[in-house]
Structures are given as structure tokens and as C-alpha cells.
Design a protein around this motif. Sequence first.
Motif, PDB file in Angstrom:
ATOM      1  N   THR A   1       0.833  -1.198   0.000  1.00 28.34           N
ATOM      2  CA  THR A   1       0.000   0.000   0.000  1.00 28.34           C
ATOM      3  C   THR A   1       0.872   1.255   0.000  1.00 28.34           C
ATOM      4  N   VAL A   2       0.499   2.242  -0.814  1.00 31.04           N
ATOM      5  CA  VAL A   2       1.117   3.570  -0.702  1.00 31.04           C
ATOM      6  C   VAL A   2       0.017   4.562  -0.317  1.00 31.04           C
ATOM      7  N   GLY A   3       0.400   5.792  -0.048  1.00 29.16           N
ATOM      8  CA  GLY A   3      -0.580   6.804   0.353  1.00 29.16           C
ATOM      9  C   GLY A   3      -1.467   7.245  -0.800  1.00 29.16           C
ATOM     10  N   HIS A   4      -2.622   7.825  -0.456  1.00 30.19           N
ATOM     11  CA  HIS A   4      -3.585   8.222  -1.495  1.00 30.19           C
ATOM     12  C   HIS A   4      -3.177   9.511  -2.206  1.00 30.19           C
TER      13      HIS A   4
ATOM     14  N   TYR B   1      -5.196  -0.603  -7.407  1.00 25.57           N
ATOM     15  CA  TYR B   1      -4.120  -1.385  -8.041  1.00 25.57           C
ATOM     16  C   TYR B   1      -4.742  -2.518  -8.883  1.00 25.57           C
TER      17      TYR B   1
ATOM     18  N   THR C   1     -10.147   8.996   1.488  1.00 23.79           N
ATOM     19  CA  THR C   1      -8.986   8.148   1.234  1.00 23.79           C
ATOM     20  C   THR C   1      -9.372   7.060   0.236  1.00 23.79           C
ATOM     21  N   ALA C   2      -8.754   7.084  -0.917  1.00 23.59           N
ATOM     22  CA  ALA C   2      -9.119   6.108  -1.950  1.00 23.59           C
ATOM     23  C   ALA C   2      -8.746   4.692  -1.515  1.00 23.59           C
ATOM     24  N   PRO C   3      -9.516   3.698  -1.963  1.00 24.77           N
ATOM     25  CA  PRO C   3      -9.148   2.300  -1.697  1.00 24.77           C
ATOM     26  C   PRO C   3      -7.937   1.943  -2.575  1.00 24.77           C
ATOM     27  N   ILE C   4      -6.748   2.137  -2.015  1.00 25.82           N
ATOM     28  CA  ILE C   4      -5.507   2.053  -2.786  1.00 25.82           C
ATOM     29  C   ILE C   4      -5.374   0.706  -3.495  1.00 25.82           C
ATOM     30  N   ASN C   5      -5.422  -0.367  -2.727  1.00 28.27           N
ATOM     31  CA  ASN C   5      -5.127  -1.678  -3.308  1.00 28.27           C
ATOM     32  C   ASN C   5      -6.199  -2.125  -4.298  1.00 28.27           C
TER      33      ASN C   5
END
Lengths: 395, 395
Positions: free
Chosen positions: A39-42, A261, A254-258
Amino acid sequence: MLSMSMPVPPALDPPRRILMGPGPSDTHPRVLAALGAPTVGHLDPYFLQVMDDSQKMLREVFRTKNELTLAVSGTGSSGMEACVVNLIEPGDRMVVCVNGVFGGRMADVAERAGAVVTKIERPFGEIIPADEVAAVVKKVSPKVFGIIHAETSTGAWQPLPEISKIVHDAGALMLVDTVTSLGGIPLEVDEWELDAVYSGTQKCLSCPPGLSPVTFSPRALAAMDARKTKVASWYLDMSMVRNYWGQQRAYHHTAPINMNYALREALRLVLEEGLENRHARHKKNHLALKAGIEAMGLKYAVPASHCLPMLNAIQIPDGVNDAAVRSQLLNEFGIEIGGGLGSMKGKVWRIGLMGETSSQRNVLVCLAALEKCLLDQGQKPAAGAGVAGAIAAYR
Amino acid sequence: MLSMSMPVPPALDPPRRILMGPGPSDTHPRVLAALGAPTVGHLDPYFLQVMDDSQKMLREVFRTKNELTLAVSGTGSSGMEACVVNLIEPGDRMVVCVNGVFGGRMADVAERAGAVVTKIERPFGEIIPADEVAAVVKKVSPKVFGIIHAETSTGAWQPLPEISKIVHDAGALMLVDTVTSLGGIPLEVDEWELDAVYSGTQKCLSCPPGLSPVTFSPRALAAMDARKTKVASWYLDMSMVRNYWGQQRAYHHTAPINMNYALREALRLVLEEGLENRHARHKKNHLALKAGIEAMGLKYAVPASHCLPMLNAIQIPDGVNDAAVRSQLLNEFGIEIGGGLGSMKGKVWRIGLMGETSSQRNVLVCLAALEKCLLDQGQKPAAGAGVAGAIAAYR
């Protein structure tokens, strides 16, 4: 010490299914690997690039140049709600076509948003006739017209171009559910002049559920900009969400990062295959399944003229226990198929051939397994007829 | 052939960050592995067990027996919206405490839901005094009272028990944002009689963003059952969502399967560590960071009396370029910290020590890296003072 009243549950160990229901569909290992990447930041520059990549690829897949094209941070139903609540203000008139569960859901969403809803209703499995649309939009003069491209509850394939023209001639915006169609059958957002279009990740894009791709035409944007009231949903308010997906990068949620991806990787797979090849694959496997199903003496619930390739609604023969067959398929073969919804509950099975699931291997194993289940139910399908029928269609 | 206007973007390859911003926090490899496990259907018996496990573990973590405890299929902000829209009907009075960005957001969400909102406002960084709550709820007699337990925008830790008593004495429901607090500081939903509580997965639970754990008290349920109008949001309507998470298993929307896998694994890690141990770890690492920050001559933006351990808002020294330092930390060290929000924009850095991120290793590397950045900015922190200060606190 804080008291604990439960043991920690065992480690996760999901069974390996073949997902042949109405969604989710099977996911490619590359998509699962992307999902599990660090995970990285949004607001990380890398994530902003991921968003840009996905927007560009979504435009390709939606066949649009629409600037406002992005993934809503919720499942397909949140995309439905996003399209409706951003276009509807309390008191606005909306026409909703209801020929299955998801049309009914759209009408419900619209009423909650304060729309004055007029429904065009057809029995489950039928499609909406253009002449009825013409009559109703002329009479109602709605702001928004909503319709389902691929009714996941019935397997009906709704033609859109003629209706879109009628709707625009009446001055309304064309809102379309493409949850099950996107990536599986032709969809031309720009050419057909669709104004607000939403989809899901877990059908023909073969990404796990959790995001909803949406796209809005300049005409839809103008309608949003002309609103007199705030959008009822803060979470889905496109006037803010677009400032995060756009170049301002203004923090919204906060976007759902993963999940993003995973969507990016799923879209890469779609573009690598090519849309036309993907549509052809869906059609080919559908026709083979259909040949096999009919060779077994079973019938489709929807006429061939408007039968979706990725969602096959099949009439359950008299005397067969719906739930028993689905359980046997799941437990003996690891194959998930779907039951009926709404007025089709207990009357049909829904066999999905979506995205990664749509393969010759899955068609054949499904037909073979279904033959065994029907025998165990006391039915007498001709031995091997289903598989033979499908093979003949493939050759 | 359909024309393609773009090359397929390269394979996903996210950088490996240390996530020390306001969230998301670092994820444990076990959580990432769970996220990438094979997808099953949303009505698969295995997935229903996953949901049951997570509900039970969420009750432990929330410290509640509330039946209606589940993960909303969206990020923390969708949980905020879910709590508000299920309790508020148009015209209902709601008091919202605003001492940071997230209190402001809650007021916005409530107004969109049709609430008549009265704000209790305090400058960013301060907490809400109980006597002011008493005066306002007596005057307004609201249906719902909303407050933020841990203001992610400021780092302020809001005490709740006394205020909860005041709110209940006035006949109102207590709605609490625990997005940043859950799993990091003590939270006692039942003992403090909190009625509607939401959180996020990406802070002290150390699961990627995408779900919002929520819990509703029997009192909140009674208020929902007494509604005269439908909930404005179909997607977030708990009267339907609860029938999917409950034993009826009625289909509502397709759950984000893999995100729920990840949440289950993250909750397992929380329970394995134990809540008290986890709280103590957050406190210990916070105190060490604070000792180091102050040894470097920097100041916290929030008094120690109500300073959150997992969100450290630190005043940016005069003459230091906010964005340059954050970029250097990211690009040279792979460390993400957050900038200020709202009235604190450009004035503070927000250093998160949440969940997996909260470790001695991260505290020390962050202080060391910050020292270098400050030197590069022409500041003169005493050499090694930050790290030495933290080490002294640890010993």
C-alpha cells in the motif's frame, strides 16, 4: 486486563472456486498479485499515476473521451447511486425502465434521491421497446432516463442506440447501467451519446468487487454544474470526487488504494486482449454453452434475439431441486452458479461466463457437472449430450 | 477493428513506503496475502463465515455486544455517511462538534441528509468542553449528537464518557467518529453508551482503505425502526445491509470480497496482540517520538493533555518549506508524512504512528531523516538530539 470472549478465528483459507454465477467472476492471478502489492498513500505520486493510468484505460474500455471518468470507491450499486444522486435534485422527473431486479433498484435509488419516477415496466426477461420509450418520454419530459444495458437478474441484452436518440430528442439525459456489460459486449459511450454510465469491477472486467467505474458526458457535467442544491450524498458528490481524480488532487476521501491497483491490472489485461477479441471470446463461449444446454434438453429463459453472452438464465426443469443442484455444483465441483432473483427466484439458474471465467474449459466442466447433478435429481439427460453439443459448437 | 489510442501502461510496481502520514498506515504482509487470496462469491458459505468472524472480532475491538456491527462497503467517510443518513430524517435536529476537518465534514453530511444542524465550534487542535455540550443540547434538544473521538486533522484526543452521559440525559443519540482511534486508544462502545460508531480500516487496524467498520446500539436501531421516511441512500441503508450481514443473508449489494478477507486478517492480528498491548505500544512509540521531536526543538500543535498517540501534529518551524521537507522524506527515505488540513494547512506536519507503523524502528528512522531534512533547510537542530531523545524515552 480487557476481557476477551472469543478465540481468534483460524487463518484465512478460501476454497478455490470456479465463479460461474452472476458475479464476482474469476480473477486473473496478476490481478490478485496487484491487489496484494504494498500500500502507498492516497496522495503518493505513484498512486496519482495509478489513477491517471486507470482513467485513461477506463476511457478506452468505455469508448469515450469523457474527462470525468473514474472509479467510485464502492461496488457497482454505489456507482448507480452516484449517477442518480449527482443528476437528480428533489422534484426532478426521471423515467426508469424496469424489466428486472436492477431496473427496480434504480427506481428505488431515484425515489430516495427525491425524483418523481415514472417506470416503464416489462416482465423479467423481456427488453424495453423503443416505441414505448418514445411515448413515455414525450408524455413525461423527464430530466433523466435510466435503463439497464445488461440485466444481470434475467440475462436480457438491451439495445441502446435507438433509445438514446429518442431520449436526447426529448431533452433528457441518458443514464445507463453497464455493470454486467462492460468488457463483455460492445458498448460505445460516445457514439451512442450515453450521458452517465456506471459499471462494476467484478463482472467482465474480472477484478474483485469494490469499485465502480463511471463516466459522465459533458452534457451530464453541465447538468451537475447547474444544480441548485447540494448532492444528497457527500461521499458520492462528483463535484468533489472529480477534484481528487483531476489535476487539483484535492483530498476528498482516502481512496481504496489496493483495489485501485487491482482495477489497473484488470484493465491492462482487457487492453492486452483487445476489446473486440474479448467480445468475441464472450460470444463464442456463450454459444457453446447454449448449444450444450439445449442439447441436454434445457431451455434459456430469454429469447436468443436478446440473450446476453455473459449471463445465461436457464429454466430449471420441473422436478429439479434448485438449491440442491447449486449446492452439489459448489460442494462437489467447486462451481458457483447463481439462482434466480425477484420473480425468477426458484425458476432459473444464472450461469455467468464473465471475463476470466469465460473459457472453453469452464463451459465444458460446467456442462459435465450439471449433467451429473441432473442425473442425481432423477432427470434423464442424454449421456454426454451437453458436452458433445458444446464441443460441436467450438469446432 | 476498434481503434486504440494508448499503449498499455507498464506493470504495477509500487514503491515501498513507510506510511507515517494520517493514513493509510503500513499493512502487515499477512493482510496483503489475505487481500490477494482467491475470490469466492458473496453468498458462498465460506464468505458468510468470513463475515461472521469479522463481525465477532469487530465487536471485540469496538468493545460492544451490539448485534448490528459490520463493515460498510466503502471507506471511513462512507461509514460517517451511513451513521448519519440512517439516523437522520429531513428536519431532525443534530448537534455536530467541529474542531477540525472531520467535524466539519460531519456537519456537511448531516445538512445534506436534511438535518437542522447546530455546530459547537472550537479552534483546530482544541477539544470540545463538556459544559458547552450540556448548554447546547439543553437548548437544542437534538435527535443526534455527533463528535470526533480522534481528530485526524489536528491530533486532538476527545474524551467521551462525560459527554455521552450529558447527551443521553438530553435524550439524544451519541454518534462518534472513531476512524483514527479504533485499535490505537481505548474505546468502550458499550460502557460509554455510544449509539452509532464508525471507523476506517486504514488507520490503527492497518488494513488497506476500502471498508468502514460500524456498530449501532439497540437505541440507534430503535430510532432507525421508527423512521417515517426511507433512508436517502440505498447503498448505505442499514435496514437492508443488516439483512445480508444477519442470518437472513438477503442479497443487497455484492460485498467487496477480498477487502473483507483483508479486514478479517487485520482483526486477527489485533486480537493476537491484544487491545491493551496494542494501546500500550501506540502510547510508548508516541512518547518516544514526542521526546525526540521536542529534543530537536520542535513543538506539538496540540497540548499533551489531549494529544493523540497515533497522530502527531507538529508545528513547522519558521523558514522551513513544508512541501520540500515532505518531498525529501518521500523521495530520499520513502517516508510519507502528512501536511496540514484546513486552517492548519502549511502550519503543521502530521506524523502518523498507526497500527503496524507504530514501531521503535519507524520512530527512530523518522527522527533521523527529519534531522537531515531540517539541516538541508538551513535549520540547526542539535546533532543527533532527536534520535537520542527518543532512545532515552524507550530505555
